[in-house]
Motif scaffolding. Structure first.
Motif, PDB file in Angstrom:
ATOM      1  N   UNK A  41      49.720 -69.018  68.929  1.00  0.00           N
ATOM      2  CA  UNK A  41      49.561 -70.356  68.364  1.00  0.00           C
ATOM      3  C   UNK A  41      49.044 -70.318  66.929  1.00  0.00           C
ATOM      4  N   UNK A  42      48.397 -69.214  66.545  1.00  0.00           N
ATOM      5  CA  UNK A  42      47.885 -69.047  65.184  1.00  0.00           C
ATOM      6  C   UNK A  42      48.795 -68.170  64.327  1.00  0.00           C
ATOM      7  N   UNK A  43      50.058 -68.030  64.718  1.00  0.00           N
ATOM      8  CA  UNK A  43      51.039 -67.367  63.874  1.00  0.00           C
ATOM      9  C   UNK A  43      51.292 -65.903  64.142  1.00  0.00           C
ATOM     10  N   UNK A  44      50.659 -65.328  65.156  1.00  0.00           N
ATOM     11  CA  UNK A  44      50.928 -63.935  65.507  1.00  0.00           C
ATOM     12  C   UNK A  44      52.221 -63.849  66.311  1.00  0.00           C
ATOM     13  N   UNK A  45      52.939 -62.749  66.162  1.00  0.00           N
ATOM     14  CA  UNK A  45      54.152 -62.494  66.934  1.00  0.00           C
ATOM     15  C   UNK A  45      53.835 -61.491  68.027  1.00  0.00           C
ATOM     16  N   UNK A  46      54.210 -61.828  69.248  1.00  0.00           N
ATOM     17  CA  UNK A  46      54.006 -60.881  70.345  1.00  0.00           C
ATOM     18  C   UNK A  46      55.101 -59.836  70.270  1.00  0.00           C
ATOM     19  N   UNK A  47      54.694 -58.576  70.122  1.00  0.00           N
ATOM     20  CA  UNK A  47      55.648 -57.484  69.949  1.00  0.00           C
ATOM     21  C   UNK A  47      55.962 -56.774  71.258  1.00  0.00           C
ATOM     22  N   UNK A  48      54.977 -56.670  72.134  1.00  0.00           N
ATOM     23  CA  UNK A  48      55.194 -56.035  73.429  1.00  0.00           C
ATOM     24  C   UNK A  48      54.131 -56.533  74.396  1.00  0.00           C
ATOM     25  N   UNK A  49      54.458 -56.413  75.690  1.00  0.00           N
ATOM     26  CA  UNK A  49      53.509 -56.865  76.706  1.00  0.00           C
ATOM     27  C   UNK A  49      53.749 -56.130  78.012  1.00  0.00           C
ATOM     28  N   UNK A  50      52.640 -55.872  78.709  1.00  0.00           N
ATOM     29  CA  UNK A  50      52.677 -55.359  80.070  1.00  0.00           C
ATOM     30  C   UNK A  50      51.563 -56.074  80.825  1.00  0.00           C
ATOM     31  N   UNK A  53      48.356 -54.703  78.781  1.00  0.00           N
ATOM     32  CA  UNK A  53      48.336 -54.604  77.318  1.00  0.00           C
ATOM     33  C   UNK A  53      49.269 -55.637  76.703  1.00  0.00           C
ATOM     34  N   UNK A  54      48.835 -56.199  75.594  1.00  0.00           N
ATOM     35  CA  UNK A  54      49.707 -57.057  74.783  1.00  0.00           C
ATOM     36  C   UNK A  54      49.461 -56.695  73.328  1.00  0.00           C
ATOM     37  N   UNK A  55      50.541 -56.477  72.580  1.00  0.00           N
ATOM     38  CA  UNK A  55      50.434 -56.163  71.152  1.00  0.00           C
ATOM     39  C   UNK A  55      51.025 -57.307  70.351  1.00  0.00           C
ATOM     40  N   UNK A  56      50.298 -57.702  69.318  1.00  0.00           N
ATOM     41  CA  UNK A  56      50.724 -58.793  68.450  1.00  0.00           C
ATOM     42  C   UNK A  56      50.589 -58.368  66.995  1.00  0.00           C
ATOM     43  N   UNK A  57      51.435 -58.925  66.147  1.00  0.00           N
ATOM     44  CA  UNK A  57      51.406 -58.613  64.721  1.00  0.00           C
ATOM     45  C   UNK A  57      51.437 -59.899  63.925  1.00  0.00           C
ATOM     46  N   UNK A  58      50.871 -59.833  62.740  1.00  0.00           N
ATOM     47  CA  UNK A  58      50.946 -60.944  61.798  1.00  0.00           C
ATOM     48  C   UNK A  58      50.967 -60.361  60.396  1.00  0.00           C
ATOM     49  N   UNK A  59      51.850 -60.887  59.556  1.00  0.00           N
ATOM     50  CA  UNK A  59      51.860 -60.467  58.165  1.00  0.00           C
ATOM     51  C   UNK A  59      53.111 -59.747  57.723  1.00  0.00           C
ATOM     52  N   UNK A  60      54.120 -59.689  58.563  1.00  0.00           N
ATOM     53  CA  UNK A  60      55.389 -59.108  58.141  1.00  0.00           C
ATOM     54  C   UNK A  60      56.284 -60.228  57.638  1.00  0.00           C
ATOM     55  N   UNK A  61      57.000 -59.954  56.561  1.00  0.00           N
ATOM     56  CA  UNK A  61      57.925 -60.932  55.996  1.00  0.00           C
ATOM     57  C   UNK A  61      59.276 -60.241  55.802  1.00  0.00           C
ATOM     58  N   UNK A  62      60.341 -61.009  55.563  1.00  0.00           N
ATOM     59  CA  UNK A  62      61.633 -60.365  55.288  1.00  0.00           C
ATOM     60  C   UNK A  62      61.587 -59.440  54.071  1.00  0.00           C
ATOM     61  N   UNK A  63      60.634 -59.672  53.156  1.00  0.00           N
ATOM     62  CA  UNK A  63      60.502 -58.848  51.960  1.00  0.00           C
ATOM     63  C   UNK A  63      59.554 -57.666  52.162  1.00  0.00           C
ATOM     64  N   UNK A  64      58.946 -57.546  53.315  1.00  0.00           N
ATOM     65  CA  UNK A  64      57.985 -56.474  53.571  1.00  0.00           C
ATOM     66  C   UNK A  64      56.650 -57.040  53.997  1.00  0.00           C
ATOM     67  N   UNK A  65      55.574 -56.312  53.686  1.00  0.00           N
ATOM     68  CA  UNK A  65      54.233 -56.736  54.077  1.00  0.00           C
ATOM     69  C   UNK A  65      53.796 -57.966  53.301  1.00  0.00           C
TER      70      UNK A  65
END
Length: 180
Positions: A41-50, A53-65
């Motif tokens: 809800x705060x803009x993180x993307x869920x990358x994987x889950x079991x 464990x759940x991994x989330x990322x924030x800060x990637x753009x089409x142009x890079x970091x």
């Protein structure tokens, strides 16, 4: 239950991409999912889950970091081998430099393949983690309040510059993350 700065930016003296890895141990599976929902809800993307464990990322753009990039690793209590790896490298600067050399050698070949880059570091990380666990007493979780007291003061932000993150001139370049 616990929060810790892990990853290369947590290891003094080595090169690190401007990515902050944060491992958060939560009490149970329900809290694991609730925490993930709040972060999404705060803009993180869920990358994987079991289930554990759940991994989330924030800060990637089409142009890079983006200016700030975060990897949040949500875990159940006791699932924190990264602490052993991080602490071993902090205590053994020569091994930390070997890890830095490995990372730099993989940078260009895996520049656009995050999973490949992670997998290529795997054997080194597993070997050092096994050595660290063999030689270290068991870790115990430290409460969020003790490890990150500023998170208990709403609106207070503690941050370092991007150059500090890249050069790793500090041990804990933190940014405030949402409460859960």
């Amino acid at each position: 239950r616990a929060i810790a700065h892990i990853g290369s930016t947590a290891i003094p003296g080595i090169w690190a991409k401007p990515i902050i890895d944060i491992l958060i141990e939560v009490a149970d599976a329900a809290t694991l999912q609730n925490a993930a929902n709040i972060l999404v809800a705060h803009g993180y993307l869920q990358m994987s889950a079991s289930d554990t464990r759940i991994s989330l990322n924030k800060g990637y753009t089409p142009e890079g970091f983006a200016e700030r990039v975060f990897h949040i690793h949500l875990r159940l209590p006791g699932d924190h081998d990264e602490y052993y790896f991080r602490d071993y490298l902090r205590e053994h600067p020569a091994i930390a430099k070997q890890y830095e050399a490995l990372k730099l050698s993989l940078w260009k070949p895996y520049e656009h393949d995050r999973d490949g880059y992670t997998n290529a570091k795997g054997d080194f990380i597993r070997a050092i983690t096994a050595r660290a666990k063999k030689n270290a007493p068991p870790l115990r979780s430290v409460s969020i309040k003790k490890r990150m007291p500023f998170l208990w003061k709403p609106g207070r932000v503690c941050k370092k510059s991007r150059s500090d993150l890249i050069q790793n001139n500090v041990n804990s370049p933190w940014y405030v993350i949402p409460y859960f």
